[in-house]
Write a protein that holds these residues in place. Structure first.
Motif, mmCIF file in Angstrom:
data_model
loop_
_atom_site.group_PDB
_atom_site.id
_atom_site.type_symbol
_atom_site.label_atom_id
_atom_site.label_comp_id
_atom_site.label_asym_id
_atom_site.label_seq_id
_atom_site.Cartn_x
_atom_site.Cartn_y
_atom_site.Cartn_z
ATOM 1 N N ARG A 170 94.718 53.411 49.953
ATOM 2 C CA ARG A 170 93.434 54.119 50.004
ATOM 3 C C ARG A 170 92.346 53.181 50.551
ATOM 4 N NH1 ARG A 170 89.534 56.778 50.101
ATOM 5 N NH2 ARG A 170 88.080 57.546 48.549
ATOM 6 N N LEU A 171 92.455 51.948 50.139
ATOM 7 C CA LEU A 171 91.501 50.935 50.595
ATOM 8 C C LEU A 171 91.602 50.749 52.113
ATOM 9 C CD1 LEU A 171 89.767 49.538 48.499
ATOM 10 C CD2 LEU A 171 91.199 47.524 48.696
ATOM 11 N N ALA A 172 92.840 50.762 52.609
ATOM 12 C CA ALA A 172 93.052 50.590 54.053
ATOM 13 C C ALA A 172 92.437 51.752 54.827
ATOM 14 C CB ALA A 172 94.538 50.476 54.348
ATOM 15 N N ILE A 173 92.536 52.959 54.275
ATOM 16 C CA ILE A 173 91.955 54.132 54.952
ATOM 17 C C ILE A 173 90.426 54.011 54.982
ATOM 18 C CG2 ILE A 173 91.599 56.628 54.736
ATOM 19 C CD1 ILE A 173 94.495 56.707 53.541
ATOM 20 N N LEU A 174 89.856 53.612 53.846
ATOM 21 C CA LEU A 174 88.413 53.413 53.769
ATOM 22 C C LEU A 174 87.977 52.334 54.768
ATOM 23 C CD1 LEU A 174 85.842 54.178 52.274
ATOM 24 C CD2 LEU A 174 86.411 52.503 50.526
ATOM 25 N N ALA A 175 88.789 51.285 54.855
ATOM 26 C CA ALA A 175 88.474 50.192 55.783
ATOM 27 C C ALA A 175 88.514 50.681 57.228
ATOM 28 C CB ALA A 175 89.460 49.044 55.589
ATOM 29 N N GLN A 176 89.450 51.587 57.513
ATOM 30 C CA GLN A 176 89.541 52.139 58.877
ATOM 31 C C GLN A 176 88.255 52.858 59.263
ATOM 32 O OE1 GLN A 176 92.892 54.738 59.141
ATOM 33 N NE2 GLN A 176 94.274 53.152 59.895
ATOM 34 N N ARG A 177 87.750 53.681 58.329
ATOM 35 C CA ARG A 177 86.498 54.409 58.606
ATOM 36 C C ARG A 177 85.346 53.424 58.791
ATOM 37 N NH1 ARG A 177 86.994 58.398 53.659
ATOM 38 N NH2 ARG A 177 88.856 59.501 54.295
ATOM 39 N N ALA A 178 85.281 52.452 57.892
ATOM 40 C CA ALA A 178 84.194 51.469 57.969
ATOM 41 C C ALA A 178 84.291 50.647 59.255
ATOM 42 C CB ALA A 178 84.247 50.549 56.753
ATOM 43 N N THR A 179 85.527 50.361 59.680
ATOM 44 C CA THR A 179 85.731 49.585 60.910
ATOM 45 C C THR A 179 85.174 50.337 62.120
ATOM 46 O OG1 THR A 179 87.691 48.505 60.046
ATOM 47 C CG2 THR A 179 87.502 48.581 62.426
ATOM 48 N N LEU A 180 85.438 51.648 62.161
ATOM 49 C CA LEU A 180 84.914 52.452 63.266
ATOM 50 C C LEU A 180 83.392 52.435 63.292
ATOM 51 C CD1 LEU A 180 87.219 55.609 63.282
ATOM 52 C CD2 LEU A 180 86.998 53.887 65.083
ATOM 53 N N MET A 181 82.804 52.584 62.103
ATOM 54 C CA MET A 181 81.335 52.583 62.018
ATOM 55 C C MET A 181 80.780 51.224 62.435
ATOM 56 S SD MET A 181 80.720 54.698 58.507
ATOM 57 C CE MET A 181 78.979 54.987 58.670
ATOM 58 N N ALA A 182 81.437 50.171 61.958
ATOM 59 C CA ALA A 182 80.972 48.815 62.274
ATOM 60 C C ALA A 182 81.072 48.545 63.763
ATOM 61 C CB ALA A 182 81.793 47.791 61.492
ATOM 62 N N ARG A 183 82.188 48.987 64.360
ATOM 63 C CA ARG A 183 82.393 48.761 65.796
ATOM 64 C C ARG A 183 81.303 49.451 66.607
ATOM 65 N NH1 ARG A 183 88.181 49.997 66.684
ATOM 66 N NH2 ARG A 183 88.546 48.021 65.616
ATOM 67 N N ARG A 184 81.001 50.707 66.239
ATOM 68 C CA ARG A 184 79.949 51.451 66.953
ATOM 69 C C ARG A 184 78.608 50.758 66.786
ATOM 70 N NH1 ARG A 184 81.584 56.667 64.371
ATOM 71 N NH2 ARG A 184 83.491 57.227 65.433
ATOM 72 N N TRP A 185 78.364 50.317 65.550
ATOM 73 C CA TRP A 185 77.086 49.660 65.252
ATOM 74 C C TRP A 185 76.959 48.350 66.038
ATOM 75 C CZ3 TRP A 185 75.657 45.012 62.888
ATOM 76 C CH2 TRP A 185 74.330 44.923 62.489
#
Lengths: 115, 280
Positions: free
Chosen positions: B261-276
């Motif tokens: 579950r943590l890995a999935i959350l990290a995936q979403r956060a990674t996308l947001m961070a990359r865009r940012w």
């Protein structure tokens, strides 16, 4: 010591196992497939484990019990062992499709066995 | 002062840690240069081969107008880590100060090759190309401390980044998500421990360089590029990912949250961070 590593390497997809001194990153024992540079991997794994341990303690999650580095073509799986779970690292190098749960179990067993 | 007190306490607790980098920089920014100098030199004694330590020392020396020693320190940092952009920008600043615009631009160009998306490098190059006549006449470089900030852009200068919004809308954005760069600079998010204490800076300092180390480890093992690092702790679980080669994302959750579950959350956060990061 080698018996514990033997049990880990018997898991399908495991390419090797090592016992590493967490403090100085030296190999204590190893059972690795040809081509894996044990001493270099041990040094980097110990360094990574040290940073991770400090970061986790600072974040309030406590000492790491198990960690694994996932990569495109495999994984590095580590269980800290020994006194205060920080003296030794039981390390496995595995294929990408390895059963992580099974390797984790064998690593924990090896750590508990006082390797 | 709270930050300095907290960092001092952390350093006292673990003198070998890299917290001295953040403490030295915090003291420098407060203008407590003698104290900053002591922290930096003590840190250098323990970590003589750490480029960031030489970079910190050079920035303090620059603030103290000791440009000759600062040059030596930045030069040393570049010898240790040829792609250290802080040191490259620092050397550019010093060359700019003595009017050697060619060398200044060459060092900025080298920094840009390492960090092509760093807007401060483009600004500095544009400023120099825009008819720079000397540092004293440049509004962007009026004196060494602020000049260093505008041209050399010290690694710890985070004021310009909109930290709070990186993970806007994501669960635990302000207590369990952290985005840092390769030198441990906090880019976004925040971390709190179980007692609600802010531990952002301490954790960031310990994680400095982890992304590069994980990449080296995976490469040495012939495992290709690393995708993530999951860890179970006694009281909580963490997941590390890298939105860009240098940046590192950390997700921390209680032990009951499975690593998957943590890995999935990290995936979403990674996308947001990359865009940012792309927008910065």
């Amino acid at each position: 010591m080698s018996a514990a590593l033997d049990l880990i390497t018997r898991v399908r997809g495991v390419r090797g196992a090592m016992l590493v001194s967490a403090e100085d990153g030296l190999v204590v024992a190893e059972q690795l497939m040809e081509g894996i540079k044990g001493s270099a991997v041990a040094a980097l794994a110990a360094s990574l484990a040290g940073r991770l341990r400090r970061a986790m303690e600072a974040s309030g999650t406590g000492r790491s019990v198990f960690w694994h580095l996932q990569a495109e073509q495999g994984a590095l799986l580590v269980v800290p062992s020994g006194e205060e779970s920080g003296n030794l690292l039981v390390v496995a190098v595995a294929e990408p499709d390895v059963n992580i749960g099974l390797v984790r179990l064998e690593l924990l067993r090896a750590a508990e066995a006082g390797t | 002062m709270d930050e300095i007190r907290a960092l001092s306490a952390q350093l006292a607790q673990d003198p070998q840690s890299l917290v001295f980098l953040r403490l030295g920089e915090a003291l420098r920014r407060k203008g407590q240069l003698d104290a900053a100098l002591r922290v930096a030199t003590n840190g250098l004694e323990r970590h003589p081969h750490l480029a960031d330590a030489h970079d910190l020392y050079a920035r303090i020396l620059t603030d103290k107008h000791d440009y000759e020693k600062a040059f030596d320190e930045w030069d040393m940092a570049v010898r240790i880590a040829p792609h250290h952009t802080g040191a490259l920008k620092g050397l550019a600043f010093l060359y700019f100060k003595i009017g050697d615009l060619q060398q200044a631009e060459a060092h900025l160009a080298a920094a840009k090759r390492v960090e092509p998306d760093d807007p401060t490098i483009d600004q500095a190059i544009e400023m120099m190309r825009g008819g720079a006549k000397g540092p004293a006449e440049q509004p962007a470089a009026p004196s060494p401390p602020s000049g260093a900030a505008s041209i050399a852009a010290p690694a710890a200068a985070t004021g310009g980044l909109d930290e709070a919004r990186v993970f806007a809308g994501l669960e635990g954005a302000n207590e369990g998500l952290l985005l840092i760069d390769g030198s441990g600079r906090v880019l976004g998010g925040a971390l709190k421990d179980g007692g609600g204490t802010d531990v952002t800076d301490a954790v960031a300092a310990y994680l400095a360089g982890v992304s590069q180390e994980a990449a080296r480890t995976a490469k040495l093992l012939g495992l290709g590029a690393w995708n993530g690092l999951s860890a179970e702790g006694q009281h909580g679980n963490v997941h590390l990912a890298h939105p860009t080669p240098d940046a590192l994302l950390l997700v921390v959750r209680e032990r009951g949250i499975p690593l998957g579950r943590l890995a999935i959350l990290a995936q979403r956060a990674t996308l947001m961070a990359r865009r940012w990061l792309e927008r910065q």
